[in-house]
Design an enzyme around this catalytic site. Structure first.
Site, short mmCIF file in Angstrom:
data_model
loop_
_atom_site.label_atom_id
_atom_site.label_comp_id
_atom_site.label_asym_id
_atom_site.label_seq_id
_atom_site.Cartn_x
_atom_site.Cartn_y
_atom_site.Cartn_z
N GLU A 1 0.82 -1.20 0.00
CA GLU A 1 0.00 0.00 0.00
C GLU A 1 0.86 1.26 0.00
OE1 GLU A 1 -0.38 -2.53 2.04
OE2 GLU A 1 -2.43 -3.29 1.84
N PRO B 1 12.39 -13.47 -0.41
CA PRO B 1 11.25 -13.62 0.50
C PRO B 1 10.55 -12.29 0.73
CG PRO B 1 13.19 -14.76 1.36
CD PRO B 1 13.65 -13.92 0.21
N ASN C 1 2.00 -8.55 -5.86
CA ASN C 1 1.75 -7.62 -6.96
C ASN C 1 2.47 -8.05 -8.23
OD1 ASN C 1 1.35 -5.41 -8.61
ND2 ASN C 1 2.78 -4.09 -7.51
N LEU C 2 1.76 -8.63 -9.19
CA LEU C 2 2.40 -9.04 -10.44
C LEU C 2 2.67 -7.86 -11.36
CD1 LEU C 2 -0.08 -10.74 -12.92
CD2 LEU C 2 -0.86 -9.37 -11.01
N ILE C 3 2.00 -6.73 -11.15
CA ILE C 3 2.18 -5.56 -12.02
C ILE C 3 3.61 -5.04 -11.94
CG2 ILE C 3 1.41 -3.20 -12.49
CD1 ILE C 3 -1.31 -4.04 -11.28
#
Length: 441
Positions: free
Chosen positions: A70, A278, A345-347
């Site tokens: 976030e 990680p 978050n793959l973006i």
């Protein structure tokens, strides 16, 4: 502020839970010292002088970003807000040590950073009286009943930006609708990431004003880190697969799958250099030991003088260098998606032109994952074994890999624009609301 009976019961429960929070913070601080920092702020006690009425042209914009993800989304929005309001002052609150550490990078002269107040009436009241923000911007999912009620009572517009609500969260909110519905209904505005998020948020009472997309598509990787990573990738004798932001339990499953498959893959001439990063820094040593106990050689990023030395596994044990790690990788496996954790978050990977192999659990980024799969820049694996096999196969097919990398760039470019739209919406909401500086405490 008179309590609704339900809010009164909730406040009582929060008060009774306060000693448990203090104990939890002490325990977390044993592995993450950041949790021992400024603990009184958690309860609305500050060594910062109370703020007076807003100065003309210098609004105080409060952004709450609970954790690392976030906070990175907040950074994208903040960049646009500063362009629209160059004189703004930032009040940034965080809930986790990693979020607070990342948030420190966003501060400029006069900005303020504190912990999120515990959601007791007393802590929330002290927080709002001390800082008197002109608007509050909650990032993505963070809704706290007393915080929302406190802002409403004081006339402080509180909005939810980059809002998302997956099926699991929606079911939970419905189960506790007696508490969740009044909180969501009391927000001034909500701007959803997707139409699906908007439907679920509206169903629980949130005032959804628009679907503006995902701020994270507007992320621009650090060019210096990306270039350094690509330089290290070019020097590697083997193609590199990154296991990005792996979560507890996933590294053990990866290790089992890799040890079971590596001989057969090697016989087919498919080589790989593994890079493990990680998600949580307190687990770096644990992952190091896991690999070493299995007989793999490990080289930690924190020990590299220049480029990484030869090892079975490179361990990314640093913070703030994900662009570098994506630059090093020919492809990335998506952490959090091979256990029922919803996926990370793959973006971020796609914005670095790094194709993604994702497991079956991507409900945190459901629409982005589906769009990426349809565009061919993210490949779905049914389980860890399939994910490992597909990742190694992909990085050993140069032509296919180059095609996917070029598609990544086109995909992320096509979905940008949420940051500017959201920043304008925040500014318009603030300007349409009388300044709360004169509001009661």
């Amino acid at each position: 502020m008179a309590d609704h009976p339900v809010l009164g019961l909730y406040s009582l429960a929060i008060g009774l839970a306060t000693p448990l929070l203090r104990r939890k913070l002490r325990r977390r601080a044993e592995t993450e010292p950041g949790y021992a920092l400024a603990v009184p702020e958690r309860f609305g006690v500050y060594d910062i002088a109370p703020r007076g009425p807003s100065e003309a042209g210098r609004p105080l914009i409060w952004i709450h970003a609970v954790s690392l993800g976030e906070t990175r989304a907040a950074a994208i929005l903040l960049k646009e807000l500063r362009e629209l309001l160059p004189q703004m002052q930032l009040l940034l609150s965080n809930g986790t040590a990693t979020g607070r550490e990342e948030g420190r990078k966003l501060l400029r002269g006069g900005d303020i950073q504190v912990w999120q107040p515990w959601d007791s009436r007393q802590a929330v009241g002290r927080f709002l009286r001390n800082f008197r923000p002109d608007i509050g911007v909650l990032m993505e999912t963070e809704i706290w009943p007393n915080l929302v009620a406190g802002c409403k009572a004081r006339g402080i517009p509180l909005v939810l930006a980059n809002a998302r609500m997956n099926e699991k969260s929606w079911r939970g909110a419905k189960r506790f609708a007696w508490l969740a519905r009044p909180a969501y209904r009391s927000l001034r505005a909500v701007w959803a990431q997707t139409e699906s998020d908007a439907r679920r948020l509206t169903d629980i009472g949130a005032p959804v004003r628009a679907v503006l997309g995902n701020l994270k598509f507007d992320s621009v990787p650090d060019a210096r880190l990306l270039a350094r990573g690509r330089g290290w990738r070019a020097a590697s004798a083997r193609p590199v697969v990154l296991f990005a932001s792996s979560r507890e339990g996933e590294e053990a499953a990866w290790l089992h799958a890799w040890l079971a498959a590596r001989e057969a893959l090697a016989q087919r001439g498919q080589q790989v250099q593994w890079l493990l990063v990680p998600r949580h820094p307190q687990r770096f040593d644990e992952v190091m030991a896991l690999c070493a106990d299995a007989g793999l050689t490990v080289s930690r990023r924190s020990t590299w003088a220049d480029e990484p030395p030869t090892a079975d596994v490179w361990l990314g044990d640093s913070m703030g260098e994900m662009a570098q790690y994506y630059g090093m990788a020919h492809a990335a496996m998506l952490g959090g998606s091979f256990e029922p954790l919803g996926g990370q978050n793959l973006i971020e990977a796609l914005s670095c032109d790094c194709p993604v192999i994702m497991g079956p659990h991507t409900f945190n980024f459901a629409e982005a994952a589906e769009l990426a799969a349809e565009a061919g820049v993210a490949l779905r694996a049914a389980d860890m074994h399939e994910g490992v096999t597909e990742a190694v196969r992909l990085v050993n097919e140069p032509a296919r890999l180059a095609d996917l990398a070029s598609r990544c760039h086109a995909f992320t470019s096509a979905h940008r624009g949420a940051a500017r739209s959201t920043a304008w919406a925040v500014v318009e909401q603030m300007r349409s609301t009388p300044q709360p500086g004169a509001a009661g405490g």
